[in-house]
Design a protein around this motif. Structure first.
Motif, PDB file in Angstrom:
ATOM      1  N   ARG A 149      36.295  15.893 -81.191  1.00  0.00           N
ATOM      2  CA  ARG A 149      35.962  14.969 -80.100  1.00  0.00           C
ATOM      3  C   ARG A 149      37.037  15.006 -79.027  1.00  0.00           C
ATOM      4  O   ARG A 149      36.732  15.050 -77.820  1.00  0.00           O
ATOM      5  CB  ARG A 149      35.805  13.557 -80.662  1.00  0.00           C
ATOM      6  N   ASN A 150      38.303  14.986 -79.449  1.00  0.00           N
ATOM      7  CA  ASN A 150      39.401  15.035 -78.484  1.00  0.00           C
ATOM      8  C   ASN A 150      39.353  16.317 -77.660  1.00  0.00           C
ATOM      9  O   ASN A 150      39.665  16.309 -76.459  1.00  0.00           O
ATOM     10  CB  ASN A 150      40.748  14.938 -79.204  1.00  0.00           C
ATOM     11  N   LEU A 151      38.985  17.409 -78.307  1.00  0.00           N
ATOM     12  CA  LEU A 151      38.878  18.683 -77.594  1.00  0.00           C
ATOM     13  C   LEU A 151      37.888  18.565 -76.444  1.00  0.00           C
ATOM     14  O   LEU A 151      38.171  18.967 -75.306  1.00  0.00           O
ATOM     15  CB  LEU A 151      38.451  19.792 -78.560  1.00  0.00           C
ATOM     16  N   VAL A 152      36.715  18.017 -76.725  1.00  0.00           N
ATOM     17  CA  VAL A 152      35.680  17.876 -75.693  1.00  0.00           C
ATOM     18  C   VAL A 152      36.166  16.968 -74.565  1.00  0.00           C
ATOM     19  O   VAL A 152      36.037  17.307 -73.376  1.00  0.00           O
ATOM     20  CB  VAL A 152      34.376  17.340 -76.314  1.00  0.00           C
ATOM     21  N   LEU A 153      36.738  15.833 -74.920  1.00  0.00           N
ATOM     22  CA  LEU A 153      37.159  14.880 -73.900  1.00  0.00           C
ATOM     23  C   LEU A 153      38.303  15.422 -73.055  1.00  0.00           C
ATOM     24  O   LEU A 153      38.304  15.303 -71.821  1.00  0.00           O
ATOM     25  CB  LEU A 153      37.569  13.568 -74.560  1.00  0.00           C
ATOM     26  N   SER A 192      38.874  32.163 -72.298  1.00  0.00           N
ATOM     27  CA  SER A 192      38.778  31.099 -73.290  1.00  0.00           C
ATOM     28  C   SER A 192      37.438  30.396 -73.104  1.00  0.00           C
ATOM     29  O   SER A 192      37.271  29.237 -73.463  1.00  0.00           O
ATOM     30  CB  SER A 192      39.924  30.099 -73.213  1.00  0.00           C
ATOM     31  N   GLY A 193      36.512  31.105 -72.532  1.00  0.00           N
ATOM     32  CA  GLY A 193      35.214  30.531 -72.243  1.00  0.00           C
ATOM     33  C   GLY A 193      35.255  29.690 -70.980  1.00  0.00           C
ATOM     34  O   GLY A 193      36.287  29.500 -70.357  1.00  0.00           O
ATOM     35  N   ASP A 194      34.085  29.187 -70.623  1.00  0.00           N
ATOM     36  CA  ASP A 194      33.971  28.274 -69.484  1.00  0.00           C
ATOM     37  C   ASP A 194      34.272  26.872 -69.991  1.00  0.00           C
ATOM     38  O   ASP A 194      33.390  26.016 -70.135  1.00  0.00           O
ATOM     39  CB  ASP A 194      32.564  28.362 -68.889  1.00  0.00           C
ATOM     40  N   LEU A 195      35.554  26.632 -70.282  1.00  0.00           N
ATOM     41  CA  LEU A 195      35.960  25.454 -71.048  1.00  0.00           C
ATOM     42  C   LEU A 195      35.582  24.143 -70.375  1.00  0.00           C
ATOM     43  O   LEU A 195      34.922  23.288 -70.978  1.00  0.00           O
ATOM     44  CB  LEU A 195      37.475  25.496 -71.292  1.00  0.00           C
ATOM     45  N   ALA A 196      36.032  23.937 -69.141  1.00  0.00           N
ATOM     46  CA  ALA A 196      35.792  22.642 -68.495  1.00  0.00           C
ATOM     47  C   ALA A 196      34.303  22.372 -68.280  1.00  0.00           C
ATOM     48  O   ALA A 196      33.802  21.298 -68.659  1.00  0.00           O
ATOM     49  CB  ALA A 196      36.569  22.551 -67.186  1.00  0.00           C
ATOM     50  N   PRO A 197      33.552  23.281 -67.688  1.00  0.00           N
ATOM     51  CA  PRO A 197      32.135  22.966 -67.482  1.00  0.00           C
ATOM     52  C   PRO A 197      31.368  22.782 -68.784  1.00  0.00           C
ATOM     53  O   PRO A 197      30.517  21.894 -68.888  1.00  0.00           O
ATOM     54  CB  PRO A 197      31.607  24.151 -66.666  1.00  0.00           C
ATOM     55  N   LEU A 198      31.661  23.596 -69.798  1.00  0.00           N
ATOM     56  CA  LEU A 198      30.963  23.427 -71.071  1.00  0.00           C
ATOM     57  C   LEU A 198      31.387  22.136 -71.764  1.00  0.00           C
ATOM     58  O   LEU A 198      30.605  21.537 -72.520  1.00  0.00           O
ATOM     59  CB  LEU A 198      31.197  24.637 -71.968  1.00  0.00           C
ATOM     60  N   ALA A 199      32.617  21.680 -71.513  1.00  0.00           N
ATOM     61  CA  ALA A 199      33.031  20.388 -72.057  1.00  0.00           C
ATOM     62  C   ALA A 199      32.202  19.262 -71.455  1.00  0.00           C
ATOM     63  O   ALA A 199      31.805  18.315 -72.158  1.00  0.00           O
ATOM     64  CB  ALA A 199      34.521  20.165 -71.793  1.00  0.00           C
ATOM     65  N   HIS A 200      31.927  19.335 -70.168  1.00  0.00           N
ATOM     66  CA  HIS A 200      31.078  18.318 -69.548  1.00  0.00           C
ATOM     67  C   HIS A 200      29.672  18.343 -70.142  1.00  0.00           C
ATOM     68  O   HIS A 200      29.051  17.285 -70.321  1.00  0.00           O
ATOM     69  CB  HIS A 200      31.029  18.524 -68.036  1.00  0.00           C
ATOM     70  N   MET A 201      29.166  19.523 -70.448  1.00  0.00           N
ATOM     71  CA  MET A 201      27.877  19.619 -71.138  1.00  0.00           C
ATOM     72  C   MET A 201      27.960  18.968 -72.506  1.00  0.00           C
ATOM     73  O   MET A 201      27.107  18.164 -72.905  1.00  0.00           O
ATOM     74  CB  MET A 201      27.473  21.088 -71.282  1.00  0.00           C
ATOM     75  N   ALA A 202      29.030  19.293 -73.263  1.00  0.00           N
ATOM     76  CA  ALA A 202      29.185  18.777 -74.619  1.00  0.00           C
ATOM     77  C   ALA A 202      29.384  17.270 -74.627  1.00  0.00           C
ATOM     78  O   ALA A 202      29.001  16.591 -75.600  1.00  0.00           O
ATOM     79  CB  ALA A 202      30.355  19.477 -75.302  1.00  0.00           C
ATOM     80  N   CYS A 203      29.981  16.723 -73.566  1.00  0.00           N
ATOM     81  CA  CYS A 203      30.192  15.273 -73.494  1.00  0.00           C
ATOM     82  C   CYS A 203      28.891  14.510 -73.691  1.00  0.00           C
ATOM     83  O   CYS A 203      28.853  13.465 -74.350  1.00  0.00           O
ATOM     84  CB  CYS A 203      30.822  14.901 -72.162  1.00  0.00           C
ATOM     85  N   VAL A 204      27.834  14.997 -73.106  1.00  0.00           N
ATOM     86  CA  VAL A 204      26.555  14.302 -73.224  1.00  0.00           C
ATOM     87  C   VAL A 204      26.112  14.256 -74.681  1.00  0.00           C
ATOM     88  O   VAL A 204      25.598  13.229 -75.156  1.00  0.00           O
ATOM     89  CB  VAL A 204      25.489  14.982 -72.335  1.00  0.00           C
TER      90      VAL A 204
END
Length: 515
Positions: free
Chosen positions: A80-84, A146-158
């Motif tokens: 969870r911390n990773l995503v946030l 390292s992937g599209d970390l920030a944008p994919l994190a915003h996707m994962a947040c949902v």
């Protein structure tokens, strides 16, 4: 809108289906055969947790903190911390059409069975897609490694009930509300699941695919606008003779020459001027097959790269269930996508460049034989003079934007991630380039029809059926310019004409996502 449910078969999703996903109007389901692989990979991850083995991404920190072991009682918090912590994007939200591609390709990537996630995670992504819910993903903040970390994190947040999303009706709601509307509770991420969601090239690939589809549209429209210009100046069809192009052997060139011949087949204008004295047209007319053919070859190559990437397992580490190994690598590095995006950018820029030159030719009475700037009472009226300036400005802008992004790299994560691809920007800038080129192509088509009609009388010969159909379609959008008028709405209408994807089959069938 009528919707059809289509099945995603990871490893075998083709460009035509990706184009349909981008356009909307489909529902998605995952092939049933993927469940076994997903469960096996998730079980392999759980065995590592149960045996307290130290494996990157499962029970360690991330990036430069990979050597830090995390206790089993903190693994859910770790994910969870990773995503946030990675939800640090900025800029306008990514277009819904591109987000649809992101959701679909992320689901496909996870369903390859190398990511160690539960089937429920894949089903949640498809649930959002099928409900028309698109996570709010800022368009900037990824370096494509390292992937599209920030944008994919915003996707994962949902998925975890955080962040925001747009509903199908365009309402902006919280991530928790978005999940509620799909009928799901926010997901508590299991070991490796947050990392699997964030690692990957799906945002870069989605941007590049959207750019490819737009490039195909303006490519086909530019072939039609070129055919209109040939008729307007009574240009020669001889440079499109199949024997010339067979003698060289370039596949794209051969296809383009054939397409233009097909578009003009049946024209009564072409055979009406065999002895007009026009020996050789300028390159922008004569070399349409050579220039546009090279663009087609580049688009085809980029398409091959992108369809592979859209089906790829591109996160890290990867789970191999035959041996139970979890192996760290670098499939998240988007260099193939970065090169593909740069290649598309070159093609889009050249489509606009040669189109702008044909437009300039139409306005030059010494070369075209048409009234200066395609208007009566020149001087009192300026006609298309400044429309060509707009086209030149956009062609020049595209030439700047076409500079390769893939050669740019800045190290991140305390030099652990010391070479990055910049694929995300490379793909994102294609949307501006496509829109610019659509304006250029639209202005040429409008000007060419003006040129044709300046010569036309009731007894005039007509062009081919496809060309006459496009003349009629254009005249439904914009009127003949009898005298100067407010042109901005006409240019907007013609941009939309150039962006559409329903041109004659002869101009579409050889394009990568149509073939």
């Amino acid at each position: 809108m009528n919707t059809q449910t289509v099945t995603l078969d990871p490893g075998h999703v083709n460009l035509a289906l990706l184009r349909r996903i981008h356009a909307g109007g489909v529902q998605l389901q995952m092939a049933a055969s993927t469940a076994e692989g997903l469960l096996a990979a998730q079980a392999a991850v759980q065995r590592i947790v149960d045996h307290d083995e130290v494996v990157y991404g499962i029970n360690t920190g991330f990036g430069k903190l990979a050597s830090t072991k995390i206790g089993s009682d903190h693994l859910a918090e770790l994910q969870r911390n990773l995503v946030l912590s990675h939800s640090v994007g900025t800029g306008d939200p990514i277009d819904a059409a591109v987000v649809r591609l992101i959701l679909a390709t992320k689901a496909v990537s996870l369903a390859r069975g190398h990511s160690g996630v539960r089937p429920a995670l894949v089903e949640a992504l498809l649930g959002l897609f099928n409900a028309g819910i698109t996570p709010v993903i800022p368009c900037k903040g990824s370096v494509g490694a390292s992937g599209d970390l920030a944008p994919l994190a915003h996707m994962a947040c949902v998925l975890i009930g955080e962040g925001e999303a747009f509903t199908a009706e365009g309402e902006r709601v919280s991530g928790r509300e978005a999940m509620k509307r799909v009928g799901l509770e926010p997901i508590v991420l299991g070991p490796k699941e947050g990392l699997a969601l964030l690692n990957g090239t799906q945002v870069s690939t989605a941007f590049a695919l959207a750019g490819l589809f737009g490039a195909e549209n303006v490519f086909a429209s530019a072939l039609m606008s070129g055919a209109l210009s040939i008729e307007a100046i009574q240009g020669s069809i001889k440079p499109f003779d199949a024997r010339i192009h067979a003698a060289r052997g370039q596949a794209g060139q051969i296809a383009v020459a054939a397409a233009v011949r097909a578009a003009l087949d049946g024209s009564a204008i072409i055979p009406s001027h065999p002895d007009c004295g026009r020996v050789q047209d300028p390159y922008s007319i004569r070399c349409i097959p050579q220039v546009m053919g090279a663009c087609l070859d580049n688009l085809s190559h980029a398409a091959r790269v992108l369809v592979i990437e859209a089906n790829a397992a591109s996160d890290n580490p990867l789970v191999f269930t035959d041996t139970g190994e979890v192996i760290s690598g670098g499939n998240f590095h988007a260099e193939p996508v970065a090169f593909a995006a740069d290649i598309i950018a070159l093609a889009v820029s050249e489509i606009g460049a040669i189109t702008e030159r044909r437009l300039a030719l139409l306005l030059d009475t010494g070369l075209s034989g048409l009234p200066p700037f395609l208007v009566h009472d020149g001087g009192l009226n300026s006609g298309f003079m400044i429309a060509q300036v707009t086209a030149a400005a956009l062609a020049a802008e595209n030439q700047c934007l076409a500079n390769p992004s893939s050669v740019t790299s800045l190290p991140t994560s305390a030099n652990q991630e010391d070479h990055v691809s910049m694929a995300t920007y490379g793909g994102r800038r294609l949307q501006d380039m496509v829109r610019n080129t659509a304006v250029i192509v639209g202005i040429e088509a409008m000007a060419a029809v003006q040129g044709i009609e300046l010569k036309r009388t009731p007894a005039s010969l007509r062009s081919s059926k496809p060309v006459e159909n496009e003349i009629a379609r254009i005249r439904q959008k914009v009127a003949f310019m009898e005298r100067d008028r407010y042109l901005a709405p006409d240019i907007e209408a013609m941009q939309q004409w150039a962006l559409r994807a329903d041109l004659p089959a002869a101009l579409l069938d050889f394009l990568p996502s149509h073939a």
